[in-house]
Design an enzyme around this catalytic site. Structure first.
Site, short mmCIF file in Angstrom:
data_model
loop_
_atom_site.label_atom_id
_atom_site.label_comp_id
_atom_site.label_asym_id
_atom_site.label_seq_id
_atom_site.Cartn_x
_atom_site.Cartn_y
_atom_site.Cartn_z
N THR A 84 0.95 -1.26 0.06
CA THR A 84 -0.01 0.04 0.04
C THR A 84 0.97 1.35 0.22
O THR A 84 1.94 1.27 0.83
CB THR A 84 -0.96 -0.03 1.16
N GLU A 93 -7.13 -5.54 3.62
CA GLU A 93 -7.25 -6.70 3.09
C GLU A 93 -8.74 -6.71 2.34
O GLU A 93 -9.29 -7.88 2.07
CB GLU A 93 -7.23 -7.88 3.85
N GLY A 129 3.24 -3.06 8.65
CA GLY A 129 3.37 -3.22 9.91
C GLY A 129 5.04 -3.79 10.19
O GLY A 129 5.45 -4.33 9.44
#
Lengths: 677, 677
Positions: free
Chosen positions: A157, A442, A196
C-alpha cells in the site's frame, strides 16, 4: 480472591455445562488443555507482567515496551516449540502453526494492540515461500525463520494507493549493465504507507513495484529490499523510513512509511517464481499464479475468524459485567437488579453471542471449502478452477458483512456497559480498534461488496439462461414465493434468500437501464452502486443464515455435540437467524409483501422467547468460550467479576496518580489562582 | 501554500456561495465575523501551538500539557472579554457566554479532547447559582468566577451508580453539636467516579449525597466540599482522590474518583436554596425545584447541538478528502476519479451532511420551545407547567436518537476515508470519542427512550379518550391510513408518523398483555421494553423529519434565506427525510403495508437524484460550516486539501521518528538476532 456472588449464582443455576461447551468450542479436550497449559506458562511468567496499562504510555514508550516484550515472547515461544518437537525444522506447516500462535489468543493476551514482528512471520515469510524460487528461499527463508539478521515486512500500500493495486507508483527499473534493479518512489503519493513493523523495526522489506525494463512496463513484481543496515540499523542510503503515527487501534504494530530514491538491489532480489528478468533484461512470464487468488481468500477467512473472536471477547465482558452491575429496579419494592435482567439489555447482548457463534460455524465451513479447492487446484483439477470464483465471491461478501456487523456489535456491547465501557481499562477500545481495522484492510468493505455483486449479477444472468449455478447461489434460480411454514427459522432464511434474489435482479435491471441511457457499462455499474452493494449484503445474510442452520444440523448428525451443547447451539443459531431477519426487515418486507403482521409478531415473540431461554445460560456460555482474563484484558469482564475492585486498582496504578500533587499545580494552577482570572 | 487543484475546481464550479451559507449558518454576518476574529486571535497565538500531536503523549504528559494550555487560554479569554466589556461583572448571561466560548468551536480548536477546568464554569458554577442561597452565592460565586482559590467540580455519579440517581450511596450525616455535616462514601461502589477535573485539578467539589439527620433520611442534597488544600493542593484528611484513567475520548478532562471518610464541612455548605437544615437539625423542604427539570432539558438540547457539530466536523473532513483522494477508475480509459464521484461514496457522505443540517434546524426550534417554557415557568403560568412533560419527553428521545445516529454517522464517515481515516492525525477518533460519550452521559440512551415511551403511552391512552394532545404528539390521534400524494417528503413523514403511532399502540398492547398474565405493572413494562424503545425511536424520527420540513418553510417565509441557500437547504432536508424513511423502512413497511414497490423505487430514485443535485455543491456546503482548520484538527480535512503533505508532516513530527535508530534495536532486536531465534 472471592468471586462476585451474582456471578456465582448464575454459574450454579446454568443448565449448560461450560466445560462441555468449551471442549467443543476448542475443537476437543486435547486442544483445550494444550491451549490452557500454554497460556498458563506465559501469563504466569513475570517477564510478561504489565506494570503500567499501555493506554497510559506515550506512543514511543509503547513501542519500546512492545518490542522488549515481543522479543522475549518470540524467544520463549520458540523454546516451547523446540521442547514439543526437538527436531524442529522449518516447514510450511511449522510456519503456519507459529503464526497462529502469534495471532491467536496467546498473542492477544500478551499484546492487546498487536506487535511489530508479526508481519515478519505472516506476509513477509509467506510471500518468500509463495513467490521465491528455490535459490531465493535457500538464501532468505532459514535466516528469516531464525531472525538471523533479517527482520522483514511487506510493503504494498502507498500513501495515495490502496485498493486499486494497479495504480501503485513505486517503480523498479532494471539496469542490464550492473544487473541491478533501481527502486524509486517518484512522488509523495507513492511513499509506501502502513506496512506493519516498517517504522522502526524491520531491516528488510518485500516491496511491490512496477517493473520497467528498458522503459517497457511489465506490471507489478515483488522485490526484496534491505532498508536498514544489519548491524547498525541505520537506514541505508536512499531510504527514508519512519512510523506513520498513532491510530484508532493496533498501536503496537509500528506501521511505517518508506520512500526509496535510487536504491539498487541485485537482480536475484526480484522474487522470480512466477516471472523472471534474465540478466540481459529479457522478461519471462511464468504461469499465472492462481494461488494468489487463494491467498486473498485465505486472508479473508482468517479475518472472519479474527472479528468473531473480537466480538465474543466483547460479548464475554458485557455479559459478565451485566450480571455484576445492578442498576434500576424493576419492581419498586425490590433491590436494583442485574442489568441483564432488563429485556432491553438481553436484546443488546445475546444476539451478539448468537452472531459470533454462528459466524464461527460458517467460517469453519468456508475454511473446509477453501481447503478442498486448494487441494483440487494442486491436483490441477478443473473442479478447483471452477470453484474459485464462487469461493472468492463468497469470501468477499462474508468478510465485508462480518467485519461491519462485528464492529457494530462490539460498539453496541461497549455501549451496553454504560460509562464504564468507555474506559480504556474495559478494553473495548482495543477490541474495537482491531475489529474496525478489518473493515478496511485486505479489501475495503464497499469494494469487496461490489466484487461479490458482479459475480451475483453474472450468476443471475446465467440463471435466466437456465444454467446450473454453484450451490451457494443456486437460490437465484428459485423464483417461487415465500410459503410460510411451521419452521420459523426456515421461513426467515427463505425470506432472506428471496430478498437477495430480488436485490440482485434489481441491481441487474438498474445497470441495464443506465446502459440503455447511453452511459458506458462502467458508468452504469457506478450508477447502480447502491443496488449492487445491497445485493451483495443481502446475499451474505442469506448465506450466513442458511449455512449456520445447516452446520448445526451436520454437527448433530455427526453426534459431535453433547445434549446440552446441542440444545443451546440450536437456540443460538435460531436467534441469529431471527435477529438477522428482523434487522433486515426493510429489505425483507419490501421483497416479501406476503408476510403478515401476525407472522411478524410471531417472529418477534420467538425472538423474545429465545432471549428468555438463553438468559440463564448466558454466563455459562461465555465461560465456555474460555477466554483467559489476560485475553479479555478488561476490568469489567474478568472471570471473578470483581469489577469495582479492578476499576479502582487500575485507576490507582495510573502514573498520574503516583504523586499527590501534580507539577501542573505549582507551574500553572497556583499562578493562575494568585493572579486571579 | 497552493490549494489542491481538485478542491479548487470544486469550489469554482459550485452554484452555492459558501459565504452566503456561512453567514446564515453562523446566525448573521456580525456573528460570523466576530467568531472568525476571535479564532484568528487565538489560533495565531504561538502560545497555543502544539509541538507534538496529543495522541503521541503519555496520559500524564497530556494532562500536564492540557493544564498549561488551558490556564493560558482562560487568562487570555478573560482578557478578551474585558476588552469587549470593560465593566465586566459576573452575571448569569456573562457566565453563559463564557461557557459557550469554552465549549464551542474555539474550545474545540484548542482542546480536541476538552480540558479539566470546563466543568468549573459549567456544572460547578451553575449549580452554585441554581441551588445556593444568596449568602452562599456571595461566599462562593465571585471567588469562583475569578478562580480565586476555587477550582470546582460537580460530583454526582458513583462507581456503582449512574442512571438510577436515587441509588447513590454517598451520605452526609448532620451533627447538631458541631453544626457540621460528616460526609462518607461508605462502600467501594459509592466512590464518586467520572467528575471532570476531579482527578488532579479541582480543590472544591459539589458532592451529591443522601442527607441523614439523626438517622432519618431526607433524600439527595448538594454539598460544597473542599477536597484539596488551597495553597498546597494536598488532598485533605479523609479525602482519597485521583484520576480514573484513559478513555475512548475526552482524554483532556481529568475525570476523577473521590472517596470521603468522615470529612466534616460547616452547615452552611449544604446548598440550601431549595431545602434547609436548621442549626438544630430541623429539615425544611422548600418548593419543589421545577427548574431542575429545565436543567436536564437544557443539557440535552446542548448535547444535540454538540453532536451535530461533531457530525459536521467529520462530514467536512470526509467531503474534502473524498475530492482529493483519487481511487479506482470508472471508465477504464480515464484516470482514477475523486472517490466522491462514486455514487456509493456520495451515499455515505451527503446524507450525513443532510442529517447534521436538519438536526440544527430542529435543535433551534427545541431551543426556542425551551426558552418559551422557561419564561412561562418564571411567570408562574400554567402553560409552562403543562408543557414541561412534552418538552421533557421530546428532549429525551431527540437526545438519544441524535447521539446514536450522529456517532454512527461519524464512524461511517471515518470508514469512508479508508485506511487514512483510521489514523489519529485524521482526528475522527477524537470526534467520535466525544460524540460516543454523549450517547451515555446526561441520560443513557435506553433509559431516555423508556422515559419518552412512558409519555407516549400516556398520550396514546389520552387519545383513546379523545383528549387534546400536545402538538408534537397530536399525530397519535390521526388514525387515517397513508395517502400517497405528490409531495414525496410529506409522504415519507406521514409514513413515519403512522409507524410511530402503531409502535406506540403495540407497546401499549404488549404492556397490557403482560399485565393480564399476572406480572406486576413494572415487570410488564420491562417485558415490553423492546416495543417501548422502538416506539420512542419511531417518534423521534417522525418528529425530526416533520419539524425539519416545517423549519425550512418557516425560514423561507421569513425571507431569511438567499435563493441559493434556500434551494440547497431544501434539498438537504428532503434528503434527510427520505434517508430516514429508507433507513427505517423495516418499521415503515410493517405499518404501512399499502406502500407499493413502485412507490419505493420512486423514493429511491429521488434519493439518488438528490445525491446528484447536491454533489456539485458538496465542498461549498462544508466550506459554509466554516470550521477553522484547527477546529477540524485533521490531516485529511484542511481547507487547502494538502492531504498527503500533511499526513507526511504529521508522521515526521512523531517523537518516535526523531532518532534514526530507536534504543530498542540495541536493547532487544540486535541481541535477539545475534542469539538467533
Amino acid at each position: 480472591m472471592s468471586v462476585n456472588a451474582d456471578l456465582q449464582r448464575e454459574r450454579a443455576a446454568a443448565t449448560l455445562d461450560s466445560e462441555d461447551f468449551a471442549r467443543w468450542w476448542a475443537g476437543g479436550s486435547w486442544q483445550l488443555e494444550e491451549r490452557r497449559a500454554l497460556e498458563r506458562r506465559f501469563y504466569e511468567d513475570p517477564d510478561f507482567a504489565e506494570p503500567v496499562h499501555p493506554s497510559c504510555l506515550s506512543y514511543k514508550e509503547r513501542y519500546e515496551q512492545t518490542v522488549a516484550r515481543s522479543t522475549r515472547f518470540l524467544a520463549k515461544l520458540r523454546q516451547w516449540q523446540r521442547e514439543k518437537q526437538p527436531q524442529l525444522q522449518l516447514s510450511v506447516n511449522m510456519l503456519r502453526d507459529f503464526r497462529l500462535l502469534l495471532s491467536g489468543s496467546l498473542g492477544t493476551g500478551l499484546f492487546q494492540q498487536s506487535f511489530p514482528l508479526r508481519v515478519h512471520f505472516s506476509m513477509f515469510m509467506t510471500t518468500l515461500l509463495s513467490q521465491g524460487t528455490e535459490e531465493q528461499q535457500a538464501q532468505w527463508l532459514n535466516r528469516s525463520w531464525h531472525m538471523d539478521g533479517v527482520l522483514g515486512t511487506y510493503a504494498q500500500t502507498e500513501l495515495g494507493h490502496g485498493t486499486f493495486v494497479r495504480g501503485l507508483e513505486t517503480r523498479a527499473d532494471y539496469d542490464p549493465i550492473t544487473q541491478e534493479f533501481i527502486l524509486n518512489t517518484p512522488t509523495q503519493s507513492s511513499y509506501k504507507w502502513w506496512p506493519g513493523g516498517l517504522g522502526n523495526t524491520a531491516n528488510v522489506a518485500i516491496v511491490l513495484a512496477q517493473l520497467y525494463v528498458k522503459g517497457k512496463h511489465y506490471g507489478l513484481q515483488s522485490f526484496v529490499v534491505r532498508i536498514r543496515d544489519e548491524r547498525t540499523h541505520e537506514p541505508l542510503t536512499g531510504v527514508d523510513v519512519g512510523d506513520i503515527g498513532p491510530r484508532l487501534g493496533g498501536n503496537g504494530v509500528n506501521n511505517g512509511f518508506l520512500g526509496l530514491r535510487d536504491v539498487r538491489i541485485p537482480r536475484n532480489q526480484m522474487l522470480m517464481k512466477n516471472a523472471q528478468v534474465l540478466t540481459d533484461g529479457t522478461f519471462v512470464q511464468g504461469r499465472p499464479p492462481l494461488l494468489l487468488y487463494g491467498t486473498m481468500v485465505y486472508v479473508r477467512v482468517i479475518t472472519l475468524k479474527d472479528v468473531l473472536f473480537g466480538l465474543l471477547q466483547a460479548a464475554t465482558i458485557a455479559t459478565r459485567y451485566s450480571v455484576v452491575r445492578r442498576q434500576s429496579r424493576i419492581n419498586s419494592d425490590q433491590p436494583e437488579v442485574s442489568i441483564l435482567d432488563h429485556i432491553t439489555q438481553q436484546a443488546k447482548i445475546l444476539p451478539q453471542i448468537a452472531r459470533g457463534v454462528s459466524y464461527r460455524l460458517v467460517s469453519d465451513w468456508v475454511w473446509r471449502f477453501y481447503e478442498d479447492v486448494l487441494r483440487q487446484l494442486e491436483d490441477e483439477s478443473t473442479a478447483g478452477r471452477n470453484s474459485l470464483p464462487e469461493l472468492h465471491a463468497l469470501s468477499c461478501c462474508l468478510k465485508a458483512v462480518a467485519t461491519d456487523e462485528a464492529s457494530e456489535g462490539v460498539e453496541l456491547l461497549r455501549k451496553s456497559c454504560g460509562g464504564h465501557g468507555f474506559l480504556s481499562s474495559a478494553n473495548f477500545d482495543s477490541i474495537y480498534g482491531l475489529t474496525a481495522a478489518a473493515y478496511t484492510y485486505e479489501g475495503e468493505y464497499t469494494v469487496l461488496l461490489l466484487q461479490t455483486a458482479r459475480f451475483l449479477v453474472r450468476q443471475y444472468v446465467d440463471s435466466l439462461k437456465r444454467k446450473v449455478l454453484p450451490s451457494s447461489v443456486s437460490y437465484l434460480r428459485d423464483t417461487s414465493r415465500l410459503v410460510w411454514g411451521k419452521n420459523l427459522a426456515a421461513n426467515c432464511v427463505r425470506a432472506l434468500e428471496i430478498s437477495a434474489m430480488e436485490q440482485v435482479r434489481q441491481a441487474w435491471q438498474t445497470q441495464k437501464t443506465h446502459q440503455s441511457s447511453k452511459v458506458s457499462a462502467e458508468m452504469a455499474s457506478n450508477l447502480a452502486g447502491r443496488q449492487l452493494t445491497s445485493a451483495a449484503i443481502a446475499h451474505a445474510h442469506a448465506f450466513f443464515t442458511r449455512n449456520a442452520l445447516e452446520q448445526v444440523e451436520a454437527l448433530r448428525k455427526k453426534g459431535d455435540l453433547s445434549p446440552n451443547v446441542s440444545l443451546v447451539l440450536g437456540q443460538l443459531v435460531e436467534l441469529f437467524v431471527i435477529d438477522t431477519f428482523l434487522r433486515q426487515s426493510g429489505c425483507v418486507l419490501r421483497w416479501n409483501n406476503g408476510i403478515t403482521g401476525t407472522q411478524l409478531r410471531f417472529v418477534e415473540r420467538r425472538f423474545e422467547e429465545l432471549l428468555a431461554k438463553l438468559r440463564p445460560n448466558a454466563v455459562a456460555l461465555v465461560d465456555g468460550f474460555d477466554f483467559h482474563d489476560r485475553v479479555l484484558g478488561s476490568t469489567l469482564g474478568c472471570h471473578d467479576g470483581r469489577v469495582y475492585e479492578r476499576l479502582m486498582e487500575e485507576a490507582r496504578r495510573n502514573p498520574v496518580n503516583q504523586e499527590p500533587v501534580n507539577s501542573s499545580f505549582h507551574n500553572h494552577l497556583l499562578p493562575m489562582m494568585r493572579g486571579k482570572l
